[in-house]
Design a protein around this motif. Structure first.
Motif, PDB file in Angstrom:
ATOM      1  N   PRO A 203      24.452  26.255  58.841  1.00  0.00           N
ATOM      2  CA  PRO A 203      24.311  26.605  57.421  1.00  0.00           C
ATOM      3  C   PRO A 203      25.128  27.839  57.030  1.00  0.00           C
ATOM      4  O   PRO A 203      25.549  27.964  55.887  1.00  0.00           O
ATOM      5  CB  PRO A 203      22.808  26.876  57.271  1.00  0.00           C
ATOM      6  N   TRP A 204      25.383  28.721  57.999  1.00  0.00           N
ATOM      7  CA  TRP A 204      26.073  29.968  57.654  1.00  0.00           C
ATOM      8  C   TRP A 204      27.518  29.742  57.209  1.00  0.00           C
ATOM      9  O   TRP A 204      28.145  30.619  56.633  1.00  0.00           O
ATOM     10  CB  TRP A 204      26.039  30.942  58.831  1.00  0.00           C
ATOM     11  N   GLN A 205      28.051  28.557  57.482  1.00  0.00           N
ATOM     12  CA  GLN A 205      29.439  28.314  57.094  1.00  0.00           C
ATOM     13  C   GLN A 205      29.589  28.028  55.610  1.00  0.00           C
ATOM     14  O   GLN A 205      30.669  28.142  55.069  1.00  0.00           O
ATOM     15  CB  GLN A 205      29.999  27.142  57.893  1.00  0.00           C
ATOM     16  N   ARG A 206      28.519  27.606  54.969  1.00  0.00           N
ATOM     17  CA  ARG A 206      28.630  27.235  53.565  1.00  0.00           C
ATOM     18  C   ARG A 206      27.690  28.011  52.661  1.00  0.00           C
ATOM     19  O   ARG A 206      27.893  28.067  51.470  1.00  0.00           O
ATOM     20  CB  ARG A 206      28.350  25.747  53.397  1.00  0.00           C
ATOM     21  N   ARG A 207      26.659  28.590  53.255  1.00  0.00           N
ATOM     22  CA  ARG A 207      25.640  29.209  52.412  1.00  0.00           C
ATOM     23  C   ARG A 207      25.673  30.721  52.557  1.00  0.00           C
ATOM     24  O   ARG A 207      26.106  31.247  53.568  1.00  0.00           O
ATOM     25  CB  ARG A 207      24.251  28.705  52.828  1.00  0.00           C
ATOM     26  N   SER A 208      25.179  31.414  51.503  1.00  0.00           N
ATOM     27  CA  SER A 208      25.097  32.862  51.636  1.00  0.00           C
ATOM     28  C   SER A 208      23.708  33.277  52.121  1.00  0.00           C
ATOM     29  O   SER A 208      23.554  34.355  52.678  1.00  0.00           O
ATOM     30  CB  SER A 208      25.422  33.539  50.305  1.00  0.00           C
ATOM     31  N   THR A 209      22.708  32.419  51.949  1.00  0.00           N
ATOM     32  CA  THR A 209      21.371  32.760  52.452  1.00  0.00           C
ATOM     33  C   THR A 209      20.847  31.636  53.344  1.00  0.00           C
ATOM     34  O   THR A 209      21.305  30.506  53.260  1.00  0.00           O
ATOM     35  CB  THR A 209      20.361  32.941  51.299  1.00  0.00           C
ATOM     36  N   ALA A 210      19.874  31.977  54.189  1.00  0.00           N
ATOM     37  CA  ALA A 210      19.280  30.979  55.071  1.00  0.00           C
ATOM     38  C   ALA A 210      18.491  29.968  54.249  1.00  0.00           C
ATOM     39  O   ALA A 210      17.992  30.283  53.177  1.00  0.00           O
ATOM     40  CB  ALA A 210      18.359  31.658  56.077  1.00  0.00           C
ATOM     41  N   ARG A 211      18.411  28.732  54.755  1.00  0.00           N
ATOM     42  CA  ARG A 211      17.580  27.736  54.078  1.00  0.00           C
ATOM     43  C   ARG A 211      16.139  28.200  54.101  1.00  0.00           C
ATOM     44  O   ARG A 211      15.693  28.858  55.040  1.00  0.00           O
ATOM     45  CB  ARG A 211      17.708  26.373  54.760  1.00  0.00           C
ATOM     46  N   ARG A 212      15.396  27.781  53.087  1.00  0.00           N
ATOM     47  CA  ARG A 212      14.048  28.304  52.903  1.00  0.00           C
ATOM     48  C   ARG A 212      13.179  28.183  54.151  1.00  0.00           C
ATOM     49  O   ARG A 212      12.490  29.109  54.542  1.00  0.00           O
ATOM     50  CB  ARG A 212      13.387  27.581  51.736  1.00  0.00           C
ATOM     51  N   TRP A 213      13.245  26.989  54.806  1.00  0.00           N
ATOM     52  CA  TRP A 213      12.337  26.778  55.945  1.00  0.00           C
ATOM     53  C   TRP A 213      12.817  27.484  57.212  1.00  0.00           C
ATOM     54  O   TRP A 213      12.118  27.529  58.194  1.00  0.00           O
ATOM     55  CB  TRP A 213      12.128  25.281  56.184  1.00  0.00           C
ATOM     56  N   ARG A 214      14.038  28.025  57.178  1.00  0.00           N
ATOM     57  CA  ARG A 214      14.549  28.725  58.355  1.00  0.00           C
ATOM     58  C   ARG A 214      14.420  30.235  58.215  1.00  0.00           C
ATOM     59  O   ARG A 214      14.893  30.988  59.046  1.00  0.00           O
ATOM     60  CB  ARG A 214      16.029  28.373  58.570  1.00  0.00           C
ATOM     61  N   ARG A 215      13.818  30.674  57.134  1.00  0.00           N
ATOM     62  CA  ARG A 215      13.810  32.107  56.879  1.00  0.00           C
ATOM     63  C   ARG A 215      12.781  32.821  57.724  1.00  0.00           C
ATOM     64  O   ARG A 215      11.647  32.372  57.829  1.00  0.00           O
ATOM     65  CB  ARG A 215      13.524  32.373  55.403  1.00  0.00           C
ATOM     66  N   GLY A 216      13.174  33.977  58.275  1.00  0.00           N
ATOM     67  CA  GLY A 216      12.241  34.775  59.053  1.00  0.00           C
ATOM     68  C   GLY A 216      11.533  35.788  58.185  1.00  0.00           C
ATOM     69  O   GLY A 216      10.519  36.336  58.562  1.00  0.00           O
TER      70      GLY A 216
END
Lengths: 253, 270
Positions: B249-262
């Motif tokens: 996800p880090w290649q396209r997104r600026s933030t982590a996906r909701r379910w992957r957030r710590g």
């Protein structure tokens, strides 16, 4: 060695082949102090850091940190380089807790500590951001948070702001001083920038190459907190002149 | 993604396929090309649908060969990449052998495989794996060899042992490279399966179906079979791209996906 001594080096030396990178060196660093090291390339600054962090084993001498012999050991200092070395696949939070992950599992306490640091020092909104979304200054902040989160008393910072533009750099210097005051850590700070060394430090060590050694140990008694006014005060200029003089005299020889 | 970008991303590929099919259709119709030389696109599709009861089990076999071979090849490839990167001696010992495996013409591999494994699924799986593993090995090796040395130094200063360094830093750092190898492998996988079917089949298979259609001057059957093979290849490639999309996800997104957030979301101060 008195009670307030955090780090104590006695006769520490290191040679590579015929080059004396570090001639026998004695050095005491007081707990809670901010000490800068300036000197030309090849004066042994980086060797000193590598020996302190345990990446290199000195040929001779003793290194005592908080009363323990730490020669040849790793995992006892915080360490930060000019390159922020944030990993792109971990979020800001993930990067701050990287030290914990490298030692095992990231516990809720680790996360809480990291979140606390980030929120206190202006990164709270970016906890779930990937590093690619951050500016250079913010990336260095995250790198410093990661260094702090390892919970070591002694932080070795190797030209951490070397790649930043002048304005960001000044902001970062003031920010670093705030963090240092709040967290009561001990900082050893390598820089090429004499202004930076004098502005930040309680003490400036001037090193010279061939063989690498400390040629001047300067106390900086400028009042804190330090501001823009510090930079233009006569006392600052005087200290800066002395450091520059030392650097140049050594180079002229 | 903006709305405009989304439209371009969805309709761009559709448009290019439609244009291609139109060109095909117009050449056949206006060029008065005989139906036993080249069919109209719709005839090719119709040949597939009307013979689907025969083609379905054959297609299913080809899919199985492709998927099993691909997975085996990808696993083997990644494993070899790690071994080669971690044990310098292996680079000297194994690398020439790896080059050798790729220098053997795949067609020439079939007869010995048939002698060893018979005419079943296995020789095709081996051929697919044989083709797929190489780009994966090279990309993993490349990825692992180019992990930032300073990052590894930092890990050492933090007191990490080599295994943790590998799992936490080196493996994820090589993931981007790994996927470029996996994508190259995905485009080759069906080709491998079809070559296997041509060279190591006794009974029925898509490749042999096409060959007999060709013998019967059934152009629609030939083109129809090609369409099936191509579809398998495209769907498999897209699946790999989909996995990459989810895994990096880090290649396209600026933030982590909701379910992957710590971290709990922090509301910006008003």
């Amino acid at each position: 060695m008195n009670n307030s001594t955090l780090l104590d080096l006695r006769g520490v030396s290191k040679t590579f082949g015929t080059t004396t990178a570090l001639s026998p060196m004695d050095l005491e660093i007081e707990r809670g102090s901010f000490v800068s090291i300036v000197g030309p390339s090849g004066c042994g600054k980086s060797t000193l850091f590598n020996v302190l962090s345990g990446l290199l084993r000195p040929d001779d001498g003793t290194i005592t940190l908080e009363g323990n012999n730490v020669i040849g050991a790793t995992g006892h200092v915080g360490y930060m380089l000019q390159k922020d070395l944030l990993v792109p696949w971990r979020t800001v939070l993930g990067n701050i807790t990287l030290g914990a992950r490298l030692k095992g599992k990231v516990t809720p306490e680790n996360r809480e500590l990291a979140t606390g640091f980030a929120e206190k020092y202006g990164l709270g909104e970016f906890l779930n951001h990937y590093p690619s979304a951050l500016s250079g200054g913010m990336r260095q902040r995250v790198a410093l948070m990661r260094t702090l989160a390892t919970n070591h008393q002694l932080l070795l910072l190797d030209e951490p702001f070397g790649a930043l533009d002048a304005q960001t750099r000044f902001e970062m210097q003031q920010w670093l001083l705030q963090v240092w005051r709040d967290t009561e850590r001990t900082v050893l700070f390598i820089t090429h920038d004499v202004d930076e060394a004098v502005f930040l430090s309680d003490r400036v060590l001037v090193m010279s190459p061939r063989p690498g050694r400390v040629v001047d140990d300067l106390r900086v008694d400028l009042p804190r907190p330090r501001t823009l006014d510090t930079l233009v005060s006569p006392a600052f200029t005087e200290l800066k002149a002395r450091v520059l003089h030392q650097l140049h005299r050594e180079r002229a020889v | 993604m903006t709305k405009k970008k989304l439209l371009v991303n969805i309709f761009g590929p559709i448009l290019s396929v439609v244009v291609l099919i139109s060109i095909w259709q117009s050449i056949v119709v206006w060029g008065h090309i005989a139906s036993y030389i080249a069919p109209k696109p719709l005839d090719a599709v119709r040949s597939v649908t009307s013979n689907w009861s025969t083609l379905a089990p054959l297609t299913w076999w080809t899919i199985k060969e492709t998927v099993y071979g691909y997975l085996a090849g990808a696993l083997l490839g990644a494993f070899l990449g790690v071994i080669l990167s971690k044990i310098p001696l292996m680079q000297r010992v194994l690398y020439p052998l790896l080059i050798l495996t790729q220098a053997i013409p795949i067609i020439a591999l079939a007869p010995p495989l048939v002698m060893i494994l018979g005419f079943g699924v296995m020789p095709k799986v081996v051929i697919v794996a044989w083709i797929v593993f190489f780009p994966v090995t090279v990309s993993v090796l490349d990825g692992l060899n180019h992990v930032d040395k300073d990052l590894l130094t930092l890990a050492k200063v933090f007191g990490a042992n080599p295994l943790r360094r590998f799992v936490v830093l080196e493996m994820p750092a090589a993931v981007t490279q790994l996927f470029s190898g996996l994508k190259i492998g995905a485009t080759y996988a069906v080709t491998g399966a079809i070559i296997g079917e041509l060279a190591a089949s006794s009974g029925s298979s898509l490749a042999l179906y096409q060959r007999s259609a060709s013998g019967a001057l059934d152009a629609a059957g030939v083109y129809g079979t090609t369409l099936i093979m191509t579809a398998i290849g495209i769907v498999w490639f897209l699946l790999v791209v989909g996995v990459e999309f989810l895994a990096t996800p880090w290649q396209r997104r600026s933030t982590a996906r909701r379910w992957r957030r710590g971290a709990k979301p922090v509301l910006p101060n008003n």
